[in-house]
Design a protein around this motif. Sequence first.
Motif, PDB file in Angstrom:
ATOM      1  N   MET A 344       0.823  -1.203   0.000  1.00 18.25           N
ATOM      2  CA  MET A 344       0.000   0.000   0.000  1.00 18.25           C
ATOM      3  C   MET A 344       0.861   1.259   0.000  1.00 18.25           C
ATOM      4  O   MET A 344       0.569   2.230  -0.700  1.00 18.25           O
ATOM      5  N   LEU A 345       1.937   1.244   0.779  1.00 24.64           N
ATOM      6  CA  LEU A 345       2.812   2.414   0.861  1.00 24.64           C
ATOM      7  C   LEU A 345       3.545   2.648  -0.454  1.00 24.64           C
ATOM      8  O   LEU A 345       3.656   3.798  -0.921  1.00 24.64           O
ATOM      9  N   TRP A 346       4.054   1.583  -1.057  1.00 23.68           N
ATOM     10  CA  TRP A 346       4.754   1.707  -2.341  1.00 23.68           C
ATOM     11  C   TRP A 346       3.817   2.244  -3.417  1.00 23.68           C
ATOM     12  O   TRP A 346       4.160   3.167  -4.172  1.00 23.68           O
ATOM     13  N   SER A 437       9.131  10.290   1.182  1.00 23.06           N
ATOM     14  CA  SER A 437       8.479   8.997   1.387  1.00 23.06           C
ATOM     15  C   SER A 437       9.196   7.900   0.626  1.00 23.06           C
ATOM     16  O   SER A 437       9.410   6.798   1.155  1.00 23.06           O
ATOM     17  N   PHE A 438       9.607   8.171  -0.620  1.00 26.18           N
ATOM     18  CA  PHE A 438      10.390   7.206  -1.379  1.00 26.18           C
ATOM     19  C   PHE A 438      11.696   6.887  -0.648  1.00 26.18           C
ATOM     20  O   PHE A 438      12.117   5.729  -0.562  1.00 26.18           O
ATOM     21  N   ASN A 439      12.351   7.918  -0.137  1.00 24.34           N
ATOM     22  CA  ASN A 439      13.621   7.744   0.563  1.00 24.34           C
ATOM     23  C   ASN A 439      13.461   6.816   1.757  1.00 24.34           C
ATOM     24  O   ASN A 439      14.302   5.954   2.018  1.00 24.34           O
ATOM     25  N   CYS A 440      12.365   6.995   2.477  1.00 25.49           N
ATOM     26  CA  CYS A 440      12.127   6.204   3.685  1.00 25.49           C
ATOM     27  C   CYS A 440      11.683   4.787   3.353  1.00 25.49           C
ATOM     28  O   CYS A 440      12.136   3.828   3.981  1.00 25.49           O
ATOM     29  N   ILE A 441      10.812   4.627   2.349  1.00 26.48           N
ATOM     30  CA  ILE A 441      10.257   3.310   2.060  1.00 26.48           C
ATOM     31  C   ILE A 441      11.321   2.346   1.543  1.00 26.48           C
ATOM     32  O   ILE A 441      11.272   1.153   1.824  1.00 26.48           O
ATOM     33  N   PHE A 442      12.303   2.855   0.794  1.00 26.75           N
ATOM     34  CA  PHE A 442      13.390   1.988   0.341  1.00 26.75           C
ATOM     35  C   PHE A 442      14.166   1.436   1.539  1.00 26.75           C
ATOM     36  O   PHE A 442      14.450   0.240   1.625  1.00 26.75           O
ATOM     37  N   LEU A 443      14.520   2.322   2.475  1.00 27.23           N
ATOM     38  CA  LEU A 443      15.263   1.889   3.656  1.00 27.23           C
ATOM     39  C   LEU A 443      14.409   0.991   4.535  1.00 27.23           C
ATOM     40  O   LEU A 443      14.862  -0.070   5.005  1.00 27.23           O
ATOM     41  N   TYR A 444      13.166   1.393   4.753  1.00 31.42           N
ATOM     42  CA  TYR A 444      12.267   0.671   5.647  1.00 31.42           C
ATOM     43  C   TYR A 444      12.011  -0.745   5.145  1.00 31.42           C
ATOM     44  O   TYR A 444      12.058  -1.714   5.912  1.00 31.42           O
ATOM     45  N   THR A 445      11.739  -0.891   3.853  1.00 32.21           N
ATOM     46  CA  THR A 445      11.468  -2.214   3.287  1.00 32.21           C
ATOM     47  C   THR A 445      12.671  -3.133   3.431  1.00 32.21           C
ATOM     48  O   THR A 445      12.534  -4.318   3.760  1.00 32.21           O
ATOM     49  N   GLY A 459      11.657  -6.157  -4.518  1.00 34.14           N
ATOM     50  CA  GLY A 459      11.182  -6.243  -5.889  1.00 34.14           C
ATOM     51  C   GLY A 459       9.664  -6.176  -5.983  1.00 34.14           C
ATOM     52  O   GLY A 459       9.113  -5.492  -6.849  1.00 34.14           O
ATOM     53  N   MET A 460       8.969  -6.855  -5.082  1.00 33.20           N
ATOM     54  CA  MET A 460       7.515  -6.819  -5.104  1.00 33.20           C
ATOM     55  C   MET A 460       6.996  -5.434  -4.721  1.00 33.20           C
ATOM     56  O   MET A 460       6.002  -4.952  -5.265  1.00 33.20           O
ATOM     57  N   GLY A 461       7.683  -4.781  -3.771  1.00 31.59           N
ATOM     58  CA  GLY A 461       7.296  -3.416  -3.419  1.00 31.59           C
ATOM     59  C   GLY A 461       7.469  -2.476  -4.593  1.00 31.59           C
ATOM     60  O   GLY A 461       6.586  -1.662  -4.901  1.00 31.59           O
ATOM     61  N   SER A 462       8.608  -2.596  -5.267  1.00 30.83           N
ATOM     62  CA  SER A 462       8.839  -1.773  -6.447  1.00 30.83           C
ATOM     63  C   SER A 462       7.837  -2.090  -7.554  1.00 30.83           C
ATOM     64  O   SER A 462       7.439  -1.201  -8.315  1.00 30.83           O
ATOM     65  N   THR A 463       7.407  -3.349  -7.632  1.00 30.04           N
ATOM     66  CA  THR A 463       6.395  -3.723  -8.617  1.00 30.04           C
ATOM     67  C   THR A 463       5.096  -2.965  -8.368  1.00 30.04           C
ATOM     68  O   THR A 463       4.472  -2.431  -9.294  1.00 30.04           O
TER      69      THR A 463
END
Length: 549
Positions: A344-346, A437-445, A459-463
């Motif tokens: 959802m966040l991605w 948000s992009f900066n955080c979600i990459f690190l968080y994931t 990969g699935m998040g980026s998808t």
Amino acid sequence: MAFNDLLLQLGGVGRFQKIQVTLVILPLILLASHNTLQNFTAAIPTHHCRPPADTNLSEDGDLEAWLPRDGQGRPESCLLFTSPQRGPPFPNGTETNGTGATEPCPHGWIYDNSTFPSTIVTEWDLVCSHRALRQLAQSLYMMGVLLGAMTFGCLADRLGRQKVLIFNYLQTAVSGTCAAFAPNFPAYCAFRFLSGMSTAGVVLNCMTLNVEWMPIHTRAYVGTLTGYVYSLGQFLLAGMAYAVPHWRYLQLLVSAPFFAFFIYSWFFIESARWYASSGRLDLTLRNLQRVAWINGKQEEGANLSMEALQASLKKELTTGKSQASALELLRCPALRRLFLCLSMLWFATSFAYYGLVMDLQGFGVSIYLIQVIFGAVDLPAKLVSFLVINNVGRRPAQMASLLLAGICILINGVVPKDKSIVRTSLAVLGKGCLASSFNCIFLYTGEVYPTMIRQTGLGMGSTLARVGSIVSPLVSMTAELYPSVPLFIYGAVPVAASAAIALLPETLGQPLPDTVQDVENRRRGKTRKQQEELQKQMVPLQASAQVKN
């Protein structure tokens, strides 16, 4: 924390970490250019129909006689009179003296080349009835990013981060260069699709390879540095596009350097954490000793032995040999919760982000200036995000960035269109929050998923992010119903998605999980803590009840 202790013992953030992190994130400068390249290579200059070949264009009267006018007195872009109209036009601009009959441009178009000498739009006439093909090229690129995220994320968990990264650099270089020499529009779209696939793999593997070689206390720094490099790429794109306005040269300029990245990527050192999770202890030991030698810790590296590694990494070796598949994200309850919430966040971040940044010509000012402003807002936004990430936590940073972005976009939907300064300011602020948000979600994931499935999870998040970027242009079509409908949708989605953050764990100062069991233990640990607090609250009540009895 066994692996983190090994990294600290071998130099922490030593010479090796500084060199490899720098070389790994360097290509990200040009990845920003690839993602939004079509703002310039597919820019639509002012244009109008080309009169018949025997028309004397040097005589304004002859040219004007062929061109209908719109309601504001400007030449129509997609219509031409069937015969020259010598008299003055009527006020509505639809007809003049004579029949006033019009037809779609049968002889092609004349473009204003003062700002954009050559774009794919002017070369292949992607205007009027063919206007949708321009967006098709960007959508195919995003579909490539989607497929690349699914494919290369899983491959990196099975083959290793370095091998996939080497291939991605080569594919980006070759497909991007071929796009610059594409003889026709279908070939251009095909090469852009391949470029999208490879850029997705580069982004995912760059982040993972860096995070897995860094100690716990430095991961937020690496994530923020990566974000700033991407922002620098947006400044660079504006400068390159201004200096090299021809689309083929610009396409070649942002693609050819990947041949150099491909060459030096052979010298990267594969993630020892991935080797350990794959049960390849011999390669884990070899790479750790190489890192120790580069960091000037030869004695510590020499003291490492197979027996010492087996003792330190017992958990990774006993539970990490079996490779997890993408289905494990839905099969395991602990991973399923992470996957659904992060998806959802991605999606929300990418959906709103590309809804703003892929329509730079719609702001009514210089496209180069808007590109610079959109890049500049990232600098303070990501600094604030870093401070929150590193001192308060990942969850507050993620929630605040999504909420503020959504609120800015929603407010923009009710601001009158004549308030251009206010609307542009809100859009820029919202874009800065989405970049954070992009900066955080990459690190968080990368921190919540275990090593055995981390790259697949990324990969699935980026998808899902690519799905958001593909759906985003379709939402803009709702402006035909009401002009502000797209903004209301772009704003509502990130606000709603921010609620999912409440179900995710905080990872500030926590070791990277290596197995699914680590994720389960983290979740159960929180439950036990809550039970202990509840028991403490019950003790005084029980004592009071005993006294009354």
